[in-house]
Every structure is written in C-alpha cells, then in structure tokens.
Write an enzyme that holds these catalytic residues in place. Structure first.
Site, PDB file in Angstrom:
ATOM      1  N   GLN A  70       0.831  -1.204   0.000  1.00 32.09           N
ATOM      2  CA  GLN A  70       0.000   0.000   0.000  1.00 32.09           C
ATOM      3  C   GLN A  70       0.868   1.258   0.000  1.00 32.09           C
ATOM      4  O   GLN A  70       0.349   2.362  -0.130  1.00 32.09           O
ATOM      5  CB  GLN A  70      -0.899   0.002   1.234  1.00 32.09           C
ATOM      6  CG  GLN A  70      -1.871  -1.169   1.282  1.00 32.09           C
ATOM      7  CD  GLN A  70      -2.561  -1.270   2.630  1.00 32.09           C
ATOM      8  OE1 GLN A  70      -1.932  -1.550   3.650  1.00 32.09           O
ATOM      9  NE2 GLN A  70      -3.854  -1.047   2.634  1.00 32.09           N
ATOM     10  N   VAL A  94       3.751   4.007  -1.191  1.00 31.40           N
ATOM     11  CA  VAL A  94       4.104   4.627  -2.469  1.00 31.40           C
ATOM     12  C   VAL A  94       5.598   4.927  -2.558  1.00 31.40           C
ATOM     13  O   VAL A  94       6.052   5.503  -3.544  1.00 31.40           O
ATOM     14  CB  VAL A  94       3.266   5.903  -2.710  1.00 31.40           C
ATOM     15  CG1 VAL A  94       1.795   5.544  -2.899  1.00 31.40           C
ATOM     16  CG2 VAL A  94       3.420   6.907  -1.562  1.00 31.40           C
ATOM     17  N   ASP A  95       6.374   4.529  -1.550  1.00 26.67           N
ATOM     18  CA  ASP A  95       7.829   4.637  -1.633  1.00 26.67           C
ATOM     19  C   ASP A  95       8.376   3.429  -2.388  1.00 26.67           C
ATOM     20  O   ASP A  95       7.654   2.479  -2.694  1.00 26.67           O
ATOM     21  CB  ASP A  95       8.448   4.736  -0.234  1.00 26.67           C
ATOM     22  CG  ASP A  95       8.131   3.512   0.634  1.00 26.67           C
ATOM     23  OD1 ASP A  95       8.593   2.401   0.294  1.00 26.67           O
ATOM     24  OD2 ASP A  95       7.420   3.658   1.651  1.00 26.67           O
ATOM     25  N   HIS A 133      -1.326   1.189  -4.710  1.00 28.22           N
ATOM     26  CA  HIS A 133      -1.711   2.592  -4.589  1.00 28.22           C
ATOM     27  C   HIS A 133      -0.809   3.513  -5.402  1.00 28.22           C
ATOM     28  O   HIS A 133      -0.796   4.729  -5.178  1.00 28.22           O
ATOM     29  CB  HIS A 133      -1.708   3.021  -3.118  1.00 28.22           C
ATOM     30  CG  HIS A 133      -2.794   2.393  -2.323  1.00 28.22           C
ATOM     31  ND1 HIS A 133      -2.767   2.310  -0.940  1.00 28.22           N
ATOM     32  CD2 HIS A 133      -3.945   1.790  -2.705  1.00 28.22           C
ATOM     33  CE1 HIS A 133      -3.864   1.681  -0.523  1.00 28.22           C
ATOM     34  NE2 HIS A 133      -4.591   1.363  -1.573  1.00 28.22           N
ATOM     35  N   CYS A 187       2.710  16.597 -20.931  1.00 30.10           N
ATOM     36  CA  CYS A 187       2.799  15.143 -21.070  1.00 30.10           C
ATOM     37  C   CYS A 187       3.726  14.819 -22.238  1.00 30.10           C
ATOM     38  O   CYS A 187       3.587  15.413 -23.319  1.00 30.10           O
ATOM     39  CB  CYS A 187       1.400  14.566 -21.315  1.00 30.10           C
ATOM     40  SG  CYS A 187       1.403  12.833 -21.851  1.00 30.10           S
ATOM     41  N   CYS A 203       1.106  13.332 -25.200  1.00 38.81           N
ATOM     42  CA  CYS A 203       0.096  14.166 -25.857  1.00 38.81           C
ATOM     43  C   CYS A 203       0.393  15.654 -25.786  1.00 38.81           C
ATOM     44  O   CYS A 203      -0.264  16.451 -26.463  1.00 38.81           O
ATOM     45  CB  CYS A 203      -1.288  13.888 -25.275  1.00 38.81           C
ATOM     46  SG  CYS A 203      -1.552  14.544 -23.605  1.00 38.81           S
ATOM     47  N   ALA A 233       8.413  -3.818  13.162  1.00 35.96           N
ATOM     48  CA  ALA A 233       8.604  -4.611  11.946  1.00 35.96           C
ATOM     49  C   ALA A 233      10.055  -5.031  11.777  1.00 35.96           C
ATOM     50  O   ALA A 233      10.339  -6.126  11.268  1.00 35.96           O
ATOM     51  CB  ALA A 233       8.142  -3.814  10.730  1.00 35.96           C
TER      52      ALA A 233
END
Length: 232
Positions: A91, A93-94, A109, A136, A139, A219
């Site tokens: 989950q 985003v690193d 995510h 972008c 485009c 952890a």
C-alpha cells in the site's frame, strides 16, 4: 525439505515508518498538516494542483532520502533465497522494497516515482520536482499528476492480486491496519482459498481476530525473525 509455498505479503505504512517515512493518520482528518480532501482526492487536485504537487514533491524527497530497513531487507532475502514464491503487495508509495532488492512487487496505490497524464493516461518516471503545468511527453497537454491512487479511485492491478490470493498458501499482513477496502478483505479471501494467515504489526489491528496467528512489535524485529524461521 519444506514444501515451497506461495506467499502473498501485504505491507503498509508500518514497515516504512522505521525508515523515517511518516505514517498516515486519519483520526483528525489530517495528513502531514493537510486535509485528506485537499491532497489525496481527484477533486482536491482539480481545485489546487499546485498545492497537491507541492505536497507530493515533499513526500518524494522524503522517500528518496529514506533507506530500506531490516524488514525490507528480510523480505528481499526471502524472495531471493527460495524455495518459496513471494509476491509483495504494498500500500506504500515509496520504493524501499525495490531498493532493498525485492523484484516481485505490486504497488496497489501507485508510486511517488511515477508520473501520470490525466488527459491521455500516459505514464513515465517522475522527476524529483513535478509541476502541474508540465507537458505530457505523449500528448503534450499540461495534465501531469502523481501516479498515485487517491481516495475514490480504484487500486492498481487488482485482478492480479485477487488471483494471487486465491493461489496463496500463506498470507502475511505487515505494518497495516487493514481497515480500508479492498485490502481489508485480503486475509479473509486468502483464508477462504485455504491459506494460513499471519499478522505482523506494531499493535493488534482491528482485524487481528481474523488471522490464524498474530505477532506484535516493531517490523524491524518481527519480519527478520519470521523470515529466518521460514527459511530454516
């Protein structure tokens, strides 16, 4: 010899917290001093893309400065050492899993190091500093946004994740409350398919009772111990 297992690991903010990356706190509706609606929804981006890019530029810089910790390294060692087959569904985003050496990772995510055109859907590596008016590369429209799944959007690669859970022998949830769907359904889905389930979390989550086993603590202690036991 131990039979090779199909292992699916779900990781959340708790595994990166010991690397210094701030965890999401929803109790007061704030995320690093910003309301969730301001920085983590499509509507917030439409209202103030400059603020949203500033927020994610800061998060990107913090993630780039962080280093993988012993939990990330242990999971990479499990993947590389065999004989078990490991999929990490994160989950986060690193990119700490990848920098620790993990290769089989799904970012459900999205990721801070990705850019997305919300006009045409093109994806490309994000620069350290992104701008709302950057064109972008496909485009040419000034429609750049972080390649992050915001609230109200569908997480990435869900078909692959459900398939992996259906084939898992062991499902492990690490550093996540598991209260937000669809991740909240992962343990039950894996269990219904016959997998054993294990929670490794700093404190008991609201869903601890759904797991066959739960171990609680940092952890960086729990994950290396579990991996060492699994690898013999």
């Amino acid at each position: 010899m131990t039979r090779p297992l199909n292992i699916v690991v779900l990781t959340g903010a708790g595994i990166s917290a010991e690397s210094g990356i701030a965890t999401f706190r929803a109790a007061d509706g704030l995320w690093e001093a910003h309301r969730i609606e301001e920085v983590a929804t499509p509507e917030g981006f439409a209202r103030d893309p400059v603020l949203v890019h500033r927020f994610y530029n800061a998060r990107r810089a913090a993630a780039m400065a962080a280093q993988p910790n012993a939990a990330h390294v242990a999971l990479a060692r499990l993947e590389a050492g065999g004989p078990h087959r490991l999929l990490i569904v994160t989950q986060n985003v690193d990119d700490l899993h990848e920098r620790a050496g993990s290769r089989n990772v799904i970012h459900m995510h999205g990721a801070l190091n990705g850019a997305l055109c919300h006009a045409c859907g093109e994806r490309w590596p994000a620069p350290p500093v992104m701008r709302h008016d950057a064109p972008c590369p496909a485009c040419g429209r000034p429609a750049t946004r972080p390649d992050i799944v915001w609230f109200g959007e569908i997480p990435y690669r869900m078909d692959e994740i459900w398939d992996a859970l259906a084939e898992a022998d062991l499902f492990v949830s690490i550093g996540t409350s598991g209260q937000v769907y669809p991740a909240a359904a992962f343990a039950q889905t894996a269990a219904r398919a016959g997998a054993r389930t294990l929670e490794l979390n700093l404190d008991p989550s609201a869903l601890s009772h759904e797991f066959d086993e739960a171990r609680h603590g940092p952890a960086t202690q729990l994950v290396p111990d579990w991996v060492a036991g699994l690898m013999g």
